[in-house]
Design a protein around this motif. Structure first.
Motif, PDB file in Angstrom:
ATOM      1  N   PHE A  95      -4.384  -1.354   0.761  1.00  0.00           N
ATOM      2  CA  PHE A  95      -5.331  -0.605   0.038  1.00  0.00           C
ATOM      3  C   PHE A  95      -5.623  -1.600  -1.200  1.00  0.00           C
ATOM      4  CE2 PHE A  95      -2.734   2.804   1.734  1.00  0.00           C
ATOM      5  CZ  PHE A  95      -3.591   3.695   2.165  1.00  0.00           C
ATOM      6  N   ASN A  96      -6.684  -1.431  -1.943  1.00  0.00           N
ATOM      7  CA  ASN A  96      -7.085  -2.003  -3.227  1.00  0.00           C
ATOM      8  C   ASN A  96      -7.280  -0.944  -4.285  1.00  0.00           C
ATOM      9  OD1 ASN A  96      -7.173  -4.847  -2.607  1.00  0.00           O
ATOM     10  ND2 ASN A  96      -8.698  -4.614  -1.059  1.00  0.00           N
ATOM     11  N   LEU A  97      -6.517  -1.184  -5.199  1.00  0.00           N
ATOM     12  CA  LEU A  97      -6.606   0.076  -6.370  1.00  0.00           C
ATOM     13  C   LEU A  97      -7.117  -0.522  -7.548  1.00  0.00           C
ATOM     14  CD1 LEU A  97      -2.892   1.741  -5.996  1.00  0.00           C
ATOM     15  CD2 LEU A  97      -5.185   2.359  -4.837  1.00  0.00           C
TER      16      LEU A  97
ATOM     17  N   LEU B  17      -7.514  -4.871 -10.561  1.00  0.00           N
ATOM     18  CA  LEU B  17      -7.539  -4.687  -9.043  1.00  0.00           C
ATOM     19  C   LEU B  17      -6.157  -5.063  -8.788  1.00  0.00           C
ATOM     20  CD1 LEU B  17      -9.367  -3.888  -6.945  1.00  0.00           C
ATOM     21  CD2 LEU B  17      -9.809  -6.234  -6.596  1.00  0.00           C
ATOM     22  N   LEU B  18      -5.493  -3.923  -8.192  1.00  0.00           N
ATOM     23  CA  LEU B  18      -4.433  -4.037  -7.677  1.00  0.00           C
ATOM     24  C   LEU B  18      -4.098  -4.005  -6.137  1.00  0.00           C
ATOM     25  CD1 LEU B  18      -2.560  -1.376 -10.160  1.00  0.00           C
ATOM     26  CD2 LEU B  18      -2.964  -3.982 -10.524  1.00  0.00           C
ATOM     27  N   PRO B  19      -3.881  -4.973  -5.352  1.00  0.00           N
ATOM     28  CA  PRO B  19      -3.674  -5.031  -3.894  1.00  0.00           C
ATOM     29  C   PRO B  19      -2.525  -4.431  -3.627  1.00  0.00           C
ATOM     30  CG  PRO B  19      -4.306  -7.209  -4.964  1.00  0.00           C
ATOM     31  CD  PRO B  19      -3.955  -6.578  -6.094  1.00  0.00           C
TER      32      PRO B  19
ATOM     33  N   VAL C 179       7.372   2.342   1.557  1.00  0.00           N
ATOM     34  CA  VAL C 179       7.619   1.355   0.463  1.00  0.00           C
ATOM     35  C   VAL C 179       6.123   1.052   0.142  1.00  0.00           C
ATOM     36  CG1 VAL C 179       8.573  -0.788   0.056  1.00  0.00           C
ATOM     37  CG2 VAL C 179       9.605   0.780   1.793  1.00  0.00           C
ATOM     38  N   ALA C 180       5.727   0.981  -1.187  1.00  0.00           N
ATOM     39  CA  ALA C 180       4.516   0.553  -1.645  1.00  0.00           C
ATOM     40  C   ALA C 180       5.042  -0.922  -2.425  1.00  0.00           C
ATOM     41  CB  ALA C 180       3.997   1.405  -2.817  1.00  0.00           C
ATOM     42  N   VAL C 181       4.014  -1.886  -1.742  1.00  0.00           N
ATOM     43  CA  VAL C 181       4.408  -3.206  -2.493  1.00  0.00           C
ATOM     44  C   VAL C 181       3.169  -3.856  -3.099  1.00  0.00           C
ATOM     45  CG1 VAL C 181       5.229  -5.480  -1.955  1.00  0.00           C
ATOM     46  CG2 VAL C 181       5.896  -3.616  -0.322  1.00  0.00           C
ATOM     47  N   LEU C 182       2.983  -3.734  -4.343  1.00  0.00           N
ATOM     48  CA  LEU C 182       1.772  -3.986  -5.065  1.00  0.00           C
ATOM     49  C   LEU C 182       1.805  -5.546  -5.592  1.00  0.00           C
ATOM     50  CD1 LEU C 182       1.701  -2.520  -8.590  1.00  0.00           C
ATOM     51  CD2 LEU C 182       3.766  -3.104  -7.419  1.00  0.00           C
ATOM     52  N   GLU C 183       0.648  -5.859  -5.929  1.00  0.00           N
ATOM     53  CA  GLU C 183       0.501  -7.165  -6.757  1.00  0.00           C
ATOM     54  C   GLU C 183       0.075  -6.899  -8.247  1.00  0.00           C
ATOM     55  OE1 GLU C 183      -1.343 -10.660  -4.917  1.00  0.00           O
ATOM     56  OE2 GLU C 183      -1.014 -10.154  -3.121  1.00  0.00           O
TER      57      GLU C 183
ATOM     58  N   PHE D  37       0.448   3.347 -12.675  1.00  0.00           N
ATOM     59  CA  PHE D  37      -1.018   3.681 -12.385  1.00  0.00           C
ATOM     60  C   PHE D  37      -0.798   3.754 -10.690  1.00  0.00           C
ATOM     61  CE2 PHE D  37      -5.190   2.198 -10.334  1.00  0.00           C
ATOM     62  CZ  PHE D  37      -5.977   2.964 -10.909  1.00  0.00           C
ATOM     63  N   LEU D  38      -0.450   2.984 -10.084  1.00  0.00           N
ATOM     64  CA  LEU D  38      -0.236   2.969  -8.745  1.00  0.00           C
ATOM     65  C   LEU D  38       0.492   4.330  -8.073  1.00  0.00           C
ATOM     66  CD1 LEU D  38       0.700   1.934  -5.840  1.00  0.00           C
ATOM     67  CD2 LEU D  38       2.690   1.025  -6.587  1.00  0.00           C
TER      68      LEU D  38
END
Length: 544
Positions: A210-212, A220-222, A270-274, A308-309
Motif C-alpha cells: 500500500f501507499n498511505l 507518503l508512507l510505503p 505484520v505492517a512494515v512501513l517506511e 497515522f498507519l
C-alpha cells in the motif's frame, strides 16, 4: 586494546603532517615528550600497506608494536571506501557530518594550530575524487595544509576515555553473561522436546503493498502488510494480532522482511512501513544532491507515522473486503531497530526530556557515545510538543535503540507496557551500556527482558535489502560475524515475547528464560537473556 590505542595515539594520531604546499602531506611528524620531535614519511606507510614491508624509517615505530597491532594498522591503511565525491561532500556538509568533523578537527589541527575541520573536509572530498579512492593514506596526501598537528593532550584524553569505556563495557557484559548463566542452571526444561521457534510456523501468508498519504504532514508512507492465510490445521483464526515494524536510519521496509514473514507464519499480521524522512530513498536523494538532509522533526514524525498507519488500517479494515475482519486492533505490538527503536519507545510512552538533552549536548561535551550526535539534533525542536504515545500499542521490542539523552531516566520510566530491549556488545553506534543496558534498569514494568548478544554489532539484525545497496557503505569489519544466527534469535524471541505478553499465552513464557537463550546460543554470537537488573547491581558491575 589500550596498548593498540596508545600506539595509534602516540604514533599515527599524535601527528602533524609536513606537506609540500598544494600537494598534500609527504611526511608524518609528531612530538612525544620522551623522544622529542619524530617524523615518518607517508611513503613508508603506503609501502607497509601495499607490501607489508617495514622500511628503515618505519622500523623505529614498528619495533614498539606487537604483530597483532601491526596487522590491524595495515588492515586500517588498506581500507578503501567505494564512495563518490558527491556522497562525501553531502555527508560532510550535513549537520551530523559537520559535528563529526568539528570533533575530529579539535584533535587534528592545521599547521597554524587551528581546528582542522575545513582541511579534513577538503581532504576527504579530494581523496574520494582521485583515481586511488578514499583511503587513510590518500586523505593524508590530500590534506591541504603545510602540516597537520595533533592536539596531543586531547588525543591522550580521548584514548584514555575510550579505553576506560571499553573496559567498563567488557566488565558489564561479562557480569550479565554470568548472571544469565547462573539463572539458567535452575531450569529443568528440556527445550529439545518443545517446538523450535526459530523455524517458521504453520501459517502461510500473503504480502500486500500500500501507499498511505498523510496530507497534513505531506508524508507518503510505503507499507507492506503481511497477512496470514487461514487453514483447517490452524487453531488461530482472524482477526489476527497486529505488529508494526519501524526501520532504522537509511534503511527501508525490506530489511526486516525476514522477521515479518516469520511472525506472519505464527499468525501475526505484520505492517512494515517506511519513514520517508529518514529511509534509504531519502538518503540516496540527499547523497545525490537532490534532497535536504533529514530534519530534527523526524524525531516527532516517525512516531506520528505509526499512529497515522494505525488510523488508516482501522479505516481500511472497514472498507476493504480483503482486510475486513482480519486485524485485531485490541492486540497491537511494535518492533523497531536503532532510530526505529527510539520510535517504538516513544510510542510506548517514553517522553522527550529537553532538560536532559541540553545537559548531554553541551558544546564541550566529549562523550564518545556516537548516538548522541543524532540524538542532539532533537535540541532544535525546542519545546515543540506532539502526543507521541499511542495507547493502542500494548507491547514493544526495541533493538539497538538510541534513547539515553533524548529520554533519559525520567522519559523511559514513563513506559508502562512490557518491553524487550536487545543489544549487541560490539555496537559502536548505539553503545549497549548507555543506550540499552542502563535504560533497562529504568523500566518500571517488571515484565521486561534484556537480550544481549556478544560480538553483535549495530548491523547484526539488519537483513539484506534490494533497494539499500551502497546507501551507506559499511566496512566489513563493522558488520560483525555472519548475521543469520542473529536473525534466528530475533525470530524466536519475538514470537515468544509477543505470544506471552500480547496474546497472554503462558506456555510461551518458557522460552523467555535465560536457559532458553543458553540453549539456542551459538558462538561467536553468544546469547544471554535477563529479566531483572537493578541500578545498584549495574553500578556494582561498573565499579568492580
Amino acid at each position: 586494546m589500550k596498548k593498540i590505542l596508545k600506539y595509534l595515539s602516540l604514533g599515527l594520531l599524535s601527528t602533524f603532517l609536513t606537506a609540500t604546499p598544494g600537494f598534500g602531506a609527504e611526511r608524518i611528524s609528531f612530538f612525544y615528550p620522551i623522544f622529542g620531535e619524530l617524523s615518518l614519511p607517508v611513503d613508508s606507510l603506503e609501502t607497509f600497506a601495499k607490501e607489508g614491508r617495514i622500511d628503515d624509517d618505519f622500523k623505529f615505530y614498528a619495533q614498539r608494536a606487537t604483530p597483532e597491532q601491526l596487522a590491524q594498522l595495515r588492515e586500517l591503511l588498506q581500507i578503501r571506501f567505494n564512495v563518490t565525491p558527491t556522497l562525501v561532500s553531502q555527508v560532510t556538509y550535513s549537520p551530523v557530518g559537520e559535528e563529526v568533523l568539528q570533533r575530529l578537527g579539535e584533535l587534528l589541527l592545521t599547521d597554524s594550530r587551528r581546528n582542522g575541520f575545513y582541511a579534513l573536509r577538503a581532504a576527504l572530498i579530494l581523496s574520494a575524487a582521485s583515481p586511488d579512492g578514499l583511503s587513510l593514506v590518500n586523505v593524508l596526501r590530500k590534506f591541504p595544509s603545510k602540516s597537520m598537528r595533533l592536539n596531543y593532550t586531547e588525543g591522550v584524553k580521548i584514548v584514555d576515555q575510550l579505553s576506560q569505556l571499553l573496559k567498563t563495557r567488557d566488565k558489564v557484559v561479562s557480569f550479565l553473561q554470568k548472571e544469565a548463566l547462573t539463572q539458567s542452571l535452575t531450569s529443568q526444561t528440556d527445550f529439545s522436546q518443545l517446538p523450535d521457534l526459530r523455524k517458521p510456523g504453520k501459517f502461510r501468508w500473503q504480502a500486500t503493498r500500500f501507499n498511505l498519504n498523510d496530507e497534513t504532514r505531506n508524508r507518503l508512507l510505503p507499507l507492506d502488510l503481511y497477512l496470514p492465510t487461514t487453514s483447517q490445521e490452524n487453531a488461530t483464526q482472524p482477526p489476527f494480532p497486529l505488529i508494526v515494524i519501524s526501520h532504522g536510519v537509511a534503511s527501508d521496509r525490506y530489511t526486516f522482511a525476514y522477521l515479518a514473514q516469520h511472525l506472519a507464519s505464527y499468525g501475526f499480521a505484520v505492517a512494515v512501513l517506511e519513514h520517508p524522512g529518514s529511509n534509504a530513498r531519502r538518503f540516496q536523494q540527499y547523497f545525490a544532491g537532490l534532497a535536504e538532509p533529514p530534519e530534527p522533526r523526524e524525531f516527532l514524525d516517525r512516531p506520528l507515522d505509526v499512529k497515522f498507519l494505525l488510523d488508516e488500517l482501522q479505516l481500511m479494515e472497514k472498507s476493504d473486503p480483503k482486510l475486513k475482519g482480519k486485524l485485531n486492533f485490541e492486540q497491537i505490538g511494535a518492533i523497531g531497530q536503532s532510530f526505529g527503536g527510539y520510535t517504538v519507545l516513544a510510542l510506548a510512552g517514553a517522553e522527550i526530556n529537553f532538560d536532559q538533552l541540553k545537559q548531554n549536548c553541551l558544546p564541550d561535551n566529549s562523550n564518545l557515545n556516537l548516538s548522541l550526535i543524532l540524538q542532539c539534533q532533537a535540541t532544535q525542536l525546542f519545546l515543540e510538543k506532539d502526543e507521541l504515545q499511542d495507547n493502542r500499542i500494548k507491547v514493544i521490542i526495541s533493538i539497538n535503540p538510541i534513547n539515553s539523552a533524548i529520554f533519559g531516566e525520567s522519559g523511559i520510566s514513563q513506559i508502562k507496557v512490557p518491553v524487550m530491549l536487545m543489544a549487541g556488545s560490539q555496537d559502536i553506534f548505539a553503545p549497549p551500556l548507555p543506550e540499552q543496558i542502563r535504560p533497562f534498569t529504568w523500566l518500571p514494568n517488571p515484565n521486561k527482558y534484556l537480550v544481549l548478544i556478544e560480538n553483535a554489532t549495530h548491523f547484526s539484525f539488519i537483513g539484506e535489502s534490494p533497494n539499500e545497496s551502497n546507501v551507506l557503505p559499511v566496512p566489513t569489519g563493522l558488520l560483525g560475524p555472519e548475521r543469520t544466527v542473529a536473525y534466528s534469535y530475533l525470530n524466536a524471541l519475538s514470537v515468544a515475547f509477543l505470544e506471552a505478553n500480547l496474546l497472554n499465552r503462558p506456555e510461551s513464557r518458557v522460552y523467555l528464560q535465560p536457559s532458553y537463550a543458553q540453549y539456542i546460543s551459538q558462538p561467536p554470537l553468544n546469547l544471554s537473556l535477563l529479566q531483572s537488573l537493578t541500578t545498584e547491581e549495574l553500578n556494582q558491575a561498573v565499579n568492580r
